[in-house]
Write a protein that holds these residues in place. Structure first.
Motif, PDB file in Angstrom:
ATOM      1  N   SER A 176       0.805  -1.228   0.000  1.00  9.13           N
ATOM      2  CA  SER A 176       0.000   0.000   0.000  1.00  9.13           C
ATOM      3  C   SER A 176       0.835   1.274   0.000  1.00  9.13           C
ATOM      4  N   ASP A 177       2.164   1.156   0.229  1.00 12.55           N
ATOM      5  CA  ASP A 177       2.949   2.390   0.326  1.00 12.55           C
ATOM      6  C   ASP A 177       3.228   3.027  -1.027  1.00 12.55           C
ATOM      7  N   ARG A 178       3.219   2.240  -2.078  1.00 14.28           N
ATOM      8  CA  ARG A 178       3.453   2.769  -3.419  1.00 14.28           C
ATOM      9  C   ARG A 178       2.563   2.025  -4.401  1.00 14.28           C
ATOM     10  N   PRO A 179       2.144   2.681  -5.475  1.00 20.21           N
ATOM     11  CA  PRO A 179       1.320   1.964  -6.464  1.00 20.21           C
ATOM     12  C   PRO A 179       2.154   0.959  -7.258  1.00 20.21           C
ATOM     13  N   SER A 180       1.480  -0.031  -7.808  1.00 17.05           N
ATOM     14  CA  SER A 180       2.160  -1.080  -8.576  1.00 17.05           C
ATOM     15  C   SER A 180       1.691  -1.077 -10.023  1.00 17.05           C
ATOM     16  N   PHE A 181       2.639  -1.358 -10.924  1.00 16.26           N
ATOM     17  CA  PHE A 181       2.328  -1.526 -12.342  1.00 16.26           C
ATOM     18  C   PHE A 181       2.685  -2.956 -12.737  1.00 16.26           C
ATOM     19  N   TYR A 182       1.765  -3.612 -13.413  1.00 19.01           N
ATOM     20  CA  TYR A 182       2.028  -4.953 -13.927  1.00 19.01           C
ATOM     21  C   TYR A 182       1.737  -4.990 -15.421  1.00 19.01           C
ATOM     22  N   MET A 183       2.660  -5.547 -16.192  1.00 21.69           N
ATOM     23  CA  MET A 183       2.390  -5.869 -17.586  1.00 21.69           C
ATOM     24  C   MET A 183       2.342  -7.394 -17.669  1.00 21.69           C
ATOM     25  N   LEU A 184       1.169  -7.919 -18.014  1.00 18.02           N
ATOM     26  CA  LEU A 184       0.995  -9.363 -18.098  1.00 18.02           C
ATOM     27  C   LEU A 184       0.789  -9.769 -19.547  1.00 18.02           C
TER      28      LEU A 184
END
Ligand SMILES: [Zn+2]
Length: 308
Positions: A176-184
């Motif tokens: 929750s401290d930083r946003p996440s980016f995922y490329m699947l």
């Protein structure tokens, strides 16, 4: 907006150091997931009509900038989603317009095409400028971690199996401290269009094509096939239709995986679903994708939205 220094590439996610825990830029920002259904042509997606995926928003027929996996993902990671093929506008205007959408996707402000100058690489921008954790999980060996598309990612993983999106979900975390980016990069929709539960010896074994796919397993090529090898005959209409129906079936199956995805992601997550290119099932005498110039190899589904 606070800028973060370039981070060293690491093989596994690590918790942010306390000094990086800066709240203001992340307030209201979204996690961002781009799901690329490899080879999924628009018509196959629409025929499956996946109810869960379609909750994200209206499905558009868009066009990929490339007809096969590697250049298409490169383009996508520059931040350019499949296009609408608008007439009467300059390309530069279209890019500007397309990029404004990132403000909505990320829950951010003031993002525009020039925000990515000079690197023109979305993962770098997300990680170094906006503070995202950046992850890629890919199914196709042409996108393995030694290729140039692995830039700006905290983690980059070629999955053990080419057709198991569920296994990707097991590895996703959203601190929750930083946003996440995922490329699947999801491979169920790629030839041989197989659900992960289907035994390999049940996959369609058509002379010539299976040999090429075997090479894909050996990390050599993408499974784009136009000609059979060694003088083997090309597919007949019945085989093409069987393969097409298998692709439709994989979309139906993936809808159940998206149900799980929607359950595990936090509410503040924006999800974009598209394909890197389409697939030909006999049109104009073609099968597959790659060295093909035909509308259906460029036409892909595109839909996105934020879960509520
Ligand atoms: Zn592909």
């Amino acid at each position: 907006m606070k800028l973060f220094g370039r981070k060293t590439r690491i093989s596994t996610p690590s918790p942010a150091r306390p000094t990086e825990r800066v709240t203001p830029p992340f307030d209201g920002m979204n996690n961002f997931i781009v799901v690329v259904l490899d080879s999924c042509r628009y018509d196959s997606f629409m025929e499956a009509a996946p109810k869960t995926i379609m909750k994200l928003g209206e499905t558009e027929a868009r066009y990929s900038y490339a007809s096969w996996t590697a250049p298409s993902h490169y383009n996508l990671l520059m931040g350019l989603m499949p296009h609408t093929s608008p007439s009467g506008v300059f390309a530069s205007e279209y890019y500007k317009h397309d990029f404004v959408r990132y403000n909505q996707r990320l829950g951010a402000r003031d993002i525009e095409f020039r925000s990515l100058v000079p690197g023109l690489w979305l993962p770098d921008f997300l990680r170094n400028t906006l503070g995202y954790r950046t992850h890629a999980m890919v199914s196709l060996p042409v996108l393995n971690s030694m290729t140039p598309v692995n830039r700006g990612f905290d983690t980059f993983r070629l999955m053990d199996r080419h057709n198991d999106m569920n296994a990707m979900l097991d590895l996703m975390t959203f601190p929750s401290d930083r946003p996440s980016f995922y490329m699947l990069n999801v491979g169920e929709t790629h030839y041989p269009y197989a659900r992960p539960t289907e035994a390999e010896n049940q996959w369609p074994r058509i002379s010539g094509v299976h040999g090429v796919f075997k090479h894909l397993d050996d990390n050599l090529v993408d499974g784009c096939v136009r000609e059979s090898t060694s003088g083997d005959r090309f597919f007949d209409a019945e085989e093409m239709e069987m393969l097409r129906l298998r692709q439709v079936d994989t979309v139906t199956y993936l809808d159940t995986v998206f149900e799980r995805l929607f359950d595990i992601v936090p509410r503040n997550t924006w999800i974009t679903v598209t394909a890197d290119h389409g697939e030909l099932f006999g049109e104009d005498g073609y099968f597959g994708h790659g060295p093909i110039h035909s509308e259906k190899v460029f036409q892909v589904p595109f839909l996105e939205g934020r879960l509520r």
